[in-house]
Motif scaffolding. Sequence first.
Motif, PDB file in Angstrom:
ATOM      1  N   THR A   3       0.830  -1.207   0.000  1.00 15.44           N
ATOM      2  CA  THR A   3       0.000   0.000   0.000  1.00 15.44           C
ATOM      3  C   THR A   3       0.865   1.259   0.000  1.00 15.44           C
ATOM      4  N   ILE A   4       0.213   2.376  -0.276  1.00 12.78           N
ATOM      5  CA  ILE A   4       0.897   3.670  -0.215  1.00 12.78           C
ATOM      6  C   ILE A   4       1.365   3.922   1.221  1.00 12.78           C
ATOM      7  N   TYR A   5       0.572   3.479   2.185  1.00 13.99           N
ATOM      8  CA  TYR A   5       0.958   3.624   3.583  1.00 13.99           C
ATOM      9  C   TYR A   5       2.298   2.920   3.849  1.00 13.99           C
ATOM     10  N   ASP A   6       2.480   1.740   3.279  1.00 10.79           N
ATOM     11  CA  ASP A   6       3.746   1.014   3.441  1.00 10.79           C
ATOM     12  C   ASP A   6       4.919   1.826   2.883  1.00 10.79           C
ATOM     13  N   ILE A   7       4.685   2.495   1.760  1.00  8.97           N
ATOM     14  CA  ILE A   7       5.731   3.333   1.169  1.00  8.97           C
ATOM     15  C   ILE A   7       6.029   4.517   2.079  1.00  8.97           C
ATOM     16  N   GLN A   8       4.979   5.108   2.638  1.00  4.96           N
ATOM     17  CA  GLN A   8       5.176   6.222   3.572  1.00  4.96           C
ATOM     18  C   GLN A   8       5.985   5.775   4.783  1.00  4.96           C
ATOM     19  N   TYR A  19       4.066  15.542   2.841  1.00  4.35           N
ATOM     20  CA  TYR A  19       2.664  15.942   2.814  1.00  4.35           C
ATOM     21  C   TYR A  19       2.589  17.383   2.341  1.00  4.35           C
ATOM     22  N   ILE A  20       2.097  17.560   1.136  1.00  6.96           N
ATOM     23  CA  ILE A  20       1.939  18.893   0.570  1.00  6.96           C
ATOM     24  C   ILE A  20       0.473  19.300   0.635  1.00  6.96           C
ATOM     25  N   GLY A  21      -0.410  18.307   0.549  1.00  4.85           N
ATOM     26  CA  GLY A  21      -1.834  18.584   0.530  1.00  4.85           C
ATOM     27  C   GLY A  21      -2.433  18.286  -0.833  1.00  4.85           C
ATOM     28  N   ASP A  22      -1.589  18.179  -1.834  1.00  6.18           N
ATOM     29  CA  ASP A  22      -2.015  17.809  -3.185  1.00  6.18           C
ATOM     30  C   ASP A  22      -1.579  16.358  -3.386  1.00  6.18           C
ATOM     31  N   ARG A  23      -2.536  15.450  -3.452  1.00  3.00           N
ATOM     32  CA  ARG A  23      -2.229  14.025  -3.504  1.00  3.00           C
ATOM     33  C   ARG A  23      -1.308  13.674  -4.679  1.00  3.00           C
ATOM     34  N   SER A  24      -1.582  14.249  -5.833  1.00  9.46           N
ATOM     35  CA  SER A  24      -0.775  13.966  -7.012  1.00  9.46           C
ATOM     36  C   SER A  24       0.681  14.395  -6.807  1.00  9.46           C
ATOM     37  N   ALA A  25       0.876  15.573  -6.243  1.00 18.59           N
ATOM     38  CA  ALA A  25       2.233  16.063  -5.972  1.00 18.59           C
ATOM     39  C   ALA A  25       2.911  15.211  -4.902  1.00 18.59           C
ATOM     40  N   ASP A  26       2.156  14.803  -3.902  1.00 18.68           N
ATOM     41  CA  ASP A  26       2.704  13.926  -2.858  1.00 18.68           C
ATOM     42  C   ASP A  26       3.243  12.639  -3.479  1.00 18.68           C
ATOM     43  N   LEU A  27       2.461  12.048  -4.376  1.00 19.93           N
ATOM     44  CA  LEU A  27       2.868  10.790  -5.010  1.00 19.93           C
ATOM     45  C   LEU A  27       4.123  10.970  -5.859  1.00 19.93           C
ATOM     46  N   GLU A  28       4.208  12.088  -6.584  1.00 17.35           N
ATOM     47  CA  GLU A  28       5.396  12.358  -7.395  1.00 17.35           C
ATOM     48  C   GLU A  28       6.634  12.516  -6.521  1.00 17.35           C
ATOM     49  N   LEU A  29       6.494  13.245  -5.429  1.00 21.22           N
ATOM     50  CA  LEU A  29       7.636  13.425  -4.523  1.00 21.22           C
ATOM     51  C   LEU A  29       8.049  12.110  -3.880  1.00 21.22           C
ATOM     52  N   MET A  30       7.065  11.282  -3.526  1.00 19.77           N
ATOM     53  CA  MET A  30       7.389   9.976  -2.943  1.00 19.77           C
ATOM     54  C   MET A  30       8.170   9.136  -3.938  1.00 19.77           C
ATOM     55  N   ALA A  51       7.266  -0.233  -5.091  1.00 14.25           N
ATOM     56  CA  ALA A  51       6.905   1.121  -4.668  1.00 14.25           C
ATOM     57  C   ALA A  51       6.545   1.985  -5.874  1.00 14.25           C
ATOM     58  N   VAL A  52       7.350   1.928  -6.920  1.00 17.91           N
ATOM     59  CA  VAL A  52       7.079   2.729  -8.117  1.00 17.91           C
ATOM     60  C   VAL A  52       5.769   2.281  -8.762  1.00 17.91           C
ATOM     61  N   LEU A  53       5.545   0.985  -8.834  1.00 21.56           N
ATOM     62  CA  LEU A  53       4.294   0.468  -9.396  1.00 21.56           C
ATOM     63  C   LEU A  53       3.085   0.982  -8.623  1.00 21.56           C
ATOM     64  N   LEU A  54       3.136   0.875  -7.297  1.00 20.87           N
ATOM     65  CA  LEU A  54       2.019   1.337  -6.469  1.00 20.87           C
ATOM     66  C   LEU A  54       1.794   2.842  -6.605  1.00 20.87           C
ATOM     67  N   LEU A  55       2.865   3.600  -6.598  1.00 20.31           N
ATOM     68  CA  LEU A  55       2.753   5.054  -6.708  1.00 20.31           C
ATOM     69  C   LEU A  55       2.159   5.468  -8.048  1.00 20.31           C
ATOM     70  N   ARG A  56       2.571   4.811  -9.102  1.00 23.36           N
ATOM     71  CA  ARG A  56       2.045   5.155 -10.432  1.00 23.36           C
ATOM     72  C   ARG A  56       0.588   4.739 -10.584  1.00 23.36           C
ATOM     73  N   GLN A  60      -2.543   7.331 -11.253  1.00 24.70           N
ATOM     74  CA  GLN A  60      -3.558   7.206 -12.308  1.00 24.70           C
ATOM     75  C   GLN A  60      -4.958   7.318 -11.720  1.00 24.70           C
ATOM     76  N   ARG A  61      -5.185   6.689 -10.570  1.00 25.02           N
ATOM     77  CA  ARG A  61      -6.505   6.781  -9.919  1.00 25.02           C
ATOM     78  C   ARG A  61      -6.838   8.212  -9.555  1.00 25.02           C
ATOM     79  N   VAL A  62      -5.864   8.932  -9.031  1.00 17.52           N
ATOM     80  CA  VAL A  62      -6.070  10.327  -8.633  1.00 17.52           C
ATOM     81  C   VAL A  62      -6.400  11.176  -9.859  1.00 17.52           C
TER      82      VAL A  62
END
Length: 66
Positions: A3-8, A19-30, A51-56, A60-62
């Motif tokens: 999960t994304i939580y595991d990556i965090q 944590y920026i507040g913009d989910r898409s930007a958060d995922l890119e930074l992660m 991790a890269v697979l989950l983040l991407r 896409q969902r976002v």
Amino acid sequence: MKTIYDIQQLLKKYGTIIYIGDRSADLELMEMEVRQLFDSNLIEVQDYQMAVLLLRQEGQRVRKKS
């Protein structure tokens, strides 16, 4: 890593909290941070790939919701 939580939690282990507040930007930074950990040989290939697979996938969902 499932999960994304595991990556965090992985990033938190290395002192990075994103944590920026913009989910898409958060995922890119992660993804950038995970790549840096991999390039520094701090995480295994399998962890990096998952991790890269989950983040991407989450990215896409976002974007579909927008």
